[in-house]
Motif scaffolding. Structure first.
Motif, PDB file in Angstrom:
ATOM      1  N   SER A 261       7.460  39.352 -76.769  1.00 30.95           N
ATOM      2  CA  SER A 261       7.556  40.214 -75.278  1.00 30.95           C
ATOM      3  C   SER A 261       8.495  41.496 -75.486  1.00 30.95           C
ATOM      4  CB  SER A 261       8.045  39.365 -74.178  1.00 30.95           C
ATOM      5  OG  SER A 261       9.400  38.863 -74.631  1.00 30.95           O
ATOM      6  N   LYS A 262       9.062  41.439 -76.693  1.00 32.83           N
ATOM      7  CA  LYS A 262      10.105  42.485 -76.886  1.00 32.83           C
ATOM      8  C   LYS A 262       8.964  43.789 -76.866  1.00 32.83           C
ATOM      9  CE  LYS A 262      13.583  39.916 -79.537  1.00 32.83           C
ATOM     10  NZ  LYS A 262      13.928  39.659 -80.936  1.00 32.83           N
ATOM     11  N   GLU A 263       7.775  43.692 -77.276  1.00 38.60           N
ATOM     12  CA  GLU A 263       7.103  45.030 -77.188  1.00 38.60           C
ATOM     13  C   GLU A 263       5.893  44.644 -76.215  1.00 38.60           C
ATOM     14  OE1 GLU A 263       5.591  45.935 -81.090  1.00 38.60           O
ATOM     15  OE2 GLU A 263       7.699  45.875 -82.159  1.00 38.60           O
ATOM     16  N   LYS A 264       5.540  45.776 -75.313  1.00 44.21           N
ATOM     17  CA  LYS A 264       4.565  45.541 -74.671  1.00 44.21           C
ATOM     18  C   LYS A 264       3.242  45.193 -75.329  1.00 44.21           C
ATOM     19  CE  LYS A 264       2.051  48.167 -70.760  1.00 44.21           C
ATOM     20  NZ  LYS A 264       1.971  49.270 -70.026  1.00 44.21           N
ATOM     21  N   ALA A 265       2.346  44.182 -74.608  1.00 38.45           N
ATOM     22  CA  ALA A 265       1.062  43.928 -75.254  1.00 38.45           C
ATOM     23  C   ALA A 265      -0.126  44.491 -74.514  1.00 38.45           C
ATOM     24  CB  ALA A 265       0.783  42.374 -75.344  1.00 38.45           C
ATOM     25  N   GLY A 266      -0.857  45.268 -75.316  1.00 44.76           N
ATOM     26  CA  GLY A 266      -1.929  45.902 -74.538  1.00 44.76           C
ATOM     27  C   GLY A 266      -2.883  45.943 -75.632  1.00 44.76           C
ATOM     28  N   TRP A 267      -4.126  46.701 -75.564  1.00 46.34           N
ATOM     29  CA  TRP A 267      -5.159  46.752 -76.403  1.00 46.34           C
ATOM     30  C   TRP A 267      -4.989  47.592 -77.668  1.00 46.34           C
ATOM     31  CZ3 TRP A 267      -9.353  43.748 -75.512  1.00 46.34           C
ATOM     32  CH2 TRP A 267      -9.824  43.337 -74.243  1.00 46.34           C
ATOM     33  N   VAL A 268      -3.929  48.458 -77.441  1.00 41.40           N
ATOM     34  CA  VAL A 268      -3.517  49.086 -78.846  1.00 41.40           C
ATOM     35  C   VAL A 268      -2.936  48.158 -79.759  1.00 41.40           C
ATOM     36  CG1 VAL A 268      -2.260  51.128 -79.493  1.00 41.40           C
ATOM     37  CG2 VAL A 268      -3.561  51.213 -77.398  1.00 41.40           C
ATOM     38  N   GLU A 269      -2.192  47.164 -79.141  1.00 35.41           N
ATOM     39  CA  GLU A 269      -1.406  46.234 -79.920  1.00 35.41           C
ATOM     40  C   GLU A 269      -2.343  45.378 -80.966  1.00 35.41           C
ATOM     41  OE1 GLU A 269       2.058  46.468 -79.976  1.00 35.41           O
ATOM     42  OE2 GLU A 269       1.519  48.033 -78.635  1.00 35.41           O
ATOM     43  N   CYS A 270      -3.504  45.329 -80.569  1.00 34.74           N
ATOM     44  CA  CYS A 270      -4.434  44.630 -81.322  1.00 34.74           C
ATOM     45  C   CYS A 270      -4.876  45.061 -82.609  1.00 34.74           C
ATOM     46  CB  CYS A 270      -5.543  44.103 -80.369  1.00 34.74           C
ATOM     47  SG  CYS A 270      -5.573  43.411 -79.211  1.00 34.74           S
ATOM     48  N   PHE A 271      -4.501  46.627 -82.593  1.00 34.63           N
ATOM     49  CA  PHE A 271      -5.049  47.309 -83.899  1.00 34.63           C
ATOM     50  C   PHE A 271      -3.769  47.934 -84.566  1.00 34.63           C
ATOM     51  CE2 PHE A 271      -8.528  47.519 -80.654  1.00 34.63           C
ATOM     52  CZ  PHE A 271      -9.531  47.012 -81.580  1.00 34.63           C
ATOM     53  N   ARG A 272      -2.543  47.455 -84.115  1.00 32.40           N
ATOM     54  CA  ARG A 272      -1.387  47.831 -85.122  1.00 32.40           C
ATOM     55  C   ARG A 272      -1.389  47.241 -86.358  1.00 32.40           C
ATOM     56  NH1 ARG A 272       1.657  51.393 -82.183  1.00 32.40           N
ATOM     57  NH2 ARG A 272       1.288  51.398 -79.864  1.00 32.40           N
ATOM     58  N   PRO A 273      -0.986  47.783 -87.339  1.00 31.52           N
ATOM     59  CA  PRO A 273      -0.598  46.971 -88.746  1.00 31.52           C
ATOM     60  C   PRO A 273       0.472  45.905 -88.700  1.00 31.52           C
ATOM     61  CG  PRO A 273       0.080  49.172 -89.058  1.00 31.52           C
ATOM     62  CD  PRO A 273      -0.620  48.928 -87.773  1.00 31.52           C
ATOM     63  N   GLN A 274       1.594  46.006 -87.823  1.00 32.09           N
ATOM     64  CA  GLN A 274       2.515  45.107 -87.844  1.00 32.09           C
ATOM     65  C   GLN A 274       2.051  43.896 -87.492  1.00 32.09           C
ATOM     66  OE1 GLN A 274       2.462  47.996 -86.365  1.00 32.09           O
ATOM     67  NE2 GLN A 274       3.912  49.454 -87.082  1.00 32.09           N
ATOM     68  N   ARG A 275       2.899  42.564 -88.309  1.00 27.81           N
ATOM     69  CA  ARG A 275       2.586  41.293 -87.960  1.00 27.81           C
ATOM     70  C   ARG A 275       1.136  40.912 -88.233  1.00 27.81           C
ATOM     71  NH1 ARG A 275       6.680  38.477 -86.758  1.00 27.81           N
ATOM     72  NH2 ARG A 275       5.304  36.717 -85.745  1.00 27.81           N
ATOM     73  N   ALA A 277      -1.456  42.186 -87.093  1.00 26.21           N
ATOM     74  CA  ALA A 277      -2.379  42.320 -85.823  1.00 26.21           C
ATOM     75  C   ALA A 277      -3.748  42.942 -86.267  1.00 26.21           C
ATOM     76  CB  ALA A 277      -1.784  43.081 -84.758  1.00 26.21           C
ATOM     77  N   LEU A 278      -3.665  43.968 -86.741  1.00 29.68           N
ATOM     78  CA  LEU A 278      -4.975  44.665 -87.045  1.00 29.68           C
ATOM     79  C   LEU A 278      -5.935  43.614 -88.141  1.00 29.68           C
ATOM     80  CD1 LEU A 278      -6.936  47.174 -87.088  1.00 29.68           C
ATOM     81  CD2 LEU A 278      -5.476  47.918 -89.009  1.00 29.68           C
ATOM     82  N   TYR A 279      -5.357  43.320 -89.134  1.00 33.79           N
ATOM     83  CA  TYR A 279      -5.953  42.333 -89.983  1.00 33.79           C
ATOM     84  C   TYR A 279      -6.444  41.226 -89.380  1.00 33.79           C
ATOM     85  CZ  TYR A 279      -6.179  39.051 -93.956  1.00 33.79           C
ATOM     86  OH  TYR A 279      -6.707  38.398 -95.182  1.00 33.79           O
ATOM     87  N   ARG A 280      -5.875  40.492 -88.349  1.00 36.79           N
ATOM     88  CA  ARG A 280      -6.444  39.352 -87.805  1.00 36.79           C
ATOM     89  C   ARG A 280      -7.491  39.698 -86.579  1.00 36.79           C
ATOM     90  NH1 ARG A 280      -1.313  35.598 -86.073  1.00 36.79           N
ATOM     91  NH2 ARG A 280      -0.208  37.561 -86.520  1.00 36.79           N
ATOM     92  N   THR A 281      -7.304  41.164 -86.036  1.00 35.65           N
ATOM     93  CA  THR A 281      -8.398  41.588 -85.198  1.00 35.65           C
ATOM     94  C   THR A 281      -9.650  41.647 -85.892  1.00 35.65           C
ATOM     95  OG1 THR A 281      -6.866  42.506 -83.578  1.00 35.65           O
ATOM     96  CG2 THR A 281      -9.055  43.306 -83.554  1.00 35.65           C
ATOM     97  N   LEU A 282      -9.617  42.499 -87.082  1.00 39.80           N
ATOM     98  CA  LEU A 282     -10.992  42.669 -87.750  1.00 39.80           C
ATOM     99  C   LEU A 282     -11.459  41.690 -88.551  1.00 39.80           C
ATOM    100  CD1 LEU A 282      -9.565  45.787 -89.747  1.00 39.80           C
ATOM    101  CD2 LEU A 282     -10.938  45.923 -87.424  1.00 39.80           C
ATOM    102  N   LEU A 283     -10.402  40.416 -88.910  1.00 39.68           N
ATOM    103  CA  LEU A 283     -10.944  39.362 -89.429  1.00 39.68           C
ATOM    104  C   LEU A 283     -11.795  38.339 -88.127  1.00 39.68           C
ATOM    105  CD1 LEU A 283     -10.953  37.170 -91.750  1.00 39.68           C
ATOM    106  CD2 LEU A 283      -9.018  36.333 -90.681  1.00 39.68           C
ATOM    107  N   GLY A 284     -11.141  38.440 -87.130  1.00 36.11           N
ATOM    108  CA  GLY A 284     -11.915  37.606 -85.953  1.00 36.11           C
ATOM    109  C   GLY A 284     -13.352  38.412 -85.703  1.00 36.11           C
TER     110      GLY A 284
END
Length: 534
Positions: A261-275, A277-284
């Motif tokens: 929750s330290k960072e705002k969660a939105g649709w853009v967060e799903c495509f950030r390389p940090q943690r 996130a992008l890897y898992r979105t594309l994998l799913g």
């Protein structure tokens, strides 16, 4: 009291009930998928909605490729949109209330379909509206199941979603064979109208189940979250506030959610390389795409038409056989995914499915199945063996992964994107299959065979093994730079030498016994308890 124990840890009957009831969302999906294949060949449906060269003579009636494709595929467009809308709805209303609303949407679509008289467009629009509800449920149900289920049986409980999909398909086939001889519109209206029953069961029944503890924790409703954890574990609710096991699971959720929750969660967060996130979105999204490219829905959507083309006199019966294989083998799939993890079954399943699709395509290409009875039988057997492998691996496995691969903060949105990928490819295959089969006939099976092999390769190189881990530990594993997909089976959180040791530590926590291994983890919770007391 606990209903039974798994790996020495208690499981409450509520955990089973909520998984089974929520899986009615899968039943709705399966029933809607299974019914259309048989409806397309019913006499009254053909007379009303297809083109007939001789009015009133069903033998001269046939759907154009475009019309047939739209009737089948508009459901998938609705589900694609519904899957994307399902994420914010589930986050805003909560998992349970979201499912109730989505059931209402599905019922509106059913009403539009059964009030159709002579307009195939109205029927197709009804399927589109129903798709909004089905798509939203396909995002909400696996997420709710994964967030609520105890880690030790999370795979099995999440897999009940796929089990109920196959059950819905089989029930649709059975009802269709029973109504096909009803005169007039009753033959297909009965099949569609019975679809009112399933969303009523889910929409009302889910209100009596507890909310997801992770959603409650994210909204600061900690007392309710404790009660939910206690109920799923078979621990008396009055002991929830002081029970160490409940406290530990809640603290793990709180820590993960506070960090996220330290960072705002939105649709853009799903495509950030940090943690990752992008890897898992594309994998799913990729895994859901390849679940469609296995070719399973080629048989489920157009099975009756396919088996008519290979010379089968009663394609309805063949559909039931295929549906029964699919349903029965999914029970085995639940066991396989729980016993052997996620990676190995998906890899072996991809190879097995590819092999039998190759046989199906080669047989249909080498000889004319309408004149060679042996070839026709071989094609049906190979289709059943393909479904056997699919139901044991890729069918339940991908839905399990949708619930456990993503972090809590963006889980709803990433699951929605992944599920939307499934429905996009579902639409493409449903709409273009009539055109493709007309052009290349049974050679279409070669395409699916190649896709299955490609899916197996992707699993080996990119999917991490998430079995036996809590959802928070899965997130840690993906973010560990020293862990690779092919070594992930042996990964365990810091302080543990293996996953087996992690399971043993969890047993000790339930029994209120400290362990030498994992002691740092145990002492952290003891220290937290001491601070609260002071």
């Amino acid at each position: 009291m606990a209903l039974f124990h798994v790996q020495g840890l208690p499981i409450g009957w509520i955990a089973i009930m909520l998984a089974v009831l929520a899986s009615m969302g899968g039943f709705i999906f399966g029933y809607d998928t299974g019914q259309i294949s048989d409806i397309l060949v019913m006499d009254d449906f053909l007379l009303r909605f297809s083109d007939c060269s001789t009015p009133g003579d069903v033998n001269t009636c046939a759907f154009s490729d475009v019309r047939e494709g739209l009737i089948v595929a508009l459901l998938s467009i609705g589900t694609l949109v519904g899957a994307l809308l399902g994420a914010p709805v589930a986050d805003f209303l909560g998992r349970r209330y979201a499912m109730t609303v989505e059931c209402g949407v599905f019922m509106i679509g059913v009403l539009i379909q059964i009030t159709t008289f002579n307009s195939w467009v109205q029927f197709a629009i009804g399927r589109l509206v129903s798709g909004f509800g089905v798509g939203s449920l396909s995002a909400a149900v696996p997420m709710y199941q994964a967030e609520t289920a105890p880690p030790q049986i999370r795979g099995a409980l999440t897999a009940t979603y796929q089990l109920f999909i196959t059950f819905g398909i089989l029930v649709a086939y059975c009802i269709s064979i029973g109504t096909r001889h009803i005169s007039g519109a009753g033959s297909w209206r009965t099949v569609v109208g019975i679809g009112f029953v399933w969303p009523i069961i889910l929409g009302v029944g889910i209100l009596f189940m507890p909310e997801s503890p992770r959603w409650l924790t994210a909204h600061g409703r900690f007392n309710e979250a404790r009660r939910t954890i206690a109920m799923t574990r078979g621990i008396p609710v009055e002991e929830a506030d002081n029970h160490r096991f409940v406290h530990r699971e809640l603290e793990e959720m709180r820590s993960a959610i506070e960090f996220e929750s330290k960072e705002k969660a939105g649709w853009v967060e799903c495509f950030r390389p940090q943690r990752m996130a992008l890897y898992r979105t594309l994998l799913g999204m990729t895994l859901q795409m390849f679940q469609q490219l296995t070719g399973a829905n080629y048989f489920f959507y157009y099975g009756a038409t396919i088996f008519q083309s290979v010379g089968i006199d009663d394609s309805f019966v063949t559909q039931i056989i295929l549906g029964a294989v699919n349903f029965g083998c999914t029970f085995g799939g639940i066991y396989v995914m729980e016993k052997f993890g996620r990676r190995i079954p998906l890899i072996l399943g991809g190879v097995w499915q590819s092999m039998w699709l190759f046989v199906f395509a080669a047989a249909g290409t080498a000889r004319d199945p309408t004149t060679d009875e042996g070839i026709g039988k071989l094609m049906i057997v190979s289709a059943c063996l393909f479904i056997f492998g699919y139901a044991m691996t890729w069918a339940p496995g991908i839905w399990i992964l949708m619930g456990e691969t993503f972090p809590t903060r963006t889980r709803a949105r990433q699951a929605a994107l992944s599920t939307a990928s499934n429905w996009l490819w579902n639409f493409l295959l449903a709409f273009f299959t009539p055109f493709i089969t007309k052009a290349i006939a049974y050679r279409y099976g070669f395409v699916f065979a190649a896709c299955n092999l490609t899916g197996a390769v992707i699993v080996y190189f990119f999917l991490y093994e998430s079995s036996d881990l809590s959802l928070e530990s899965v997130d840690m594993m993906y973010c560990d730079p020293n862990c690779k997909p092919w070594t992930s089976r042996s990964w365990a959180p810091e302080g543990f030498a293996s996953r087996k040791e992690l399971v043993e530590q969890s047993k000790a926590a339930e029994a209120h016994k400290p362990l030498e291994a994992g002691g740092a983890e145990e002492s952290r919770y003891e220290h937290h308890d001491a601070e609260k007391t002071v």
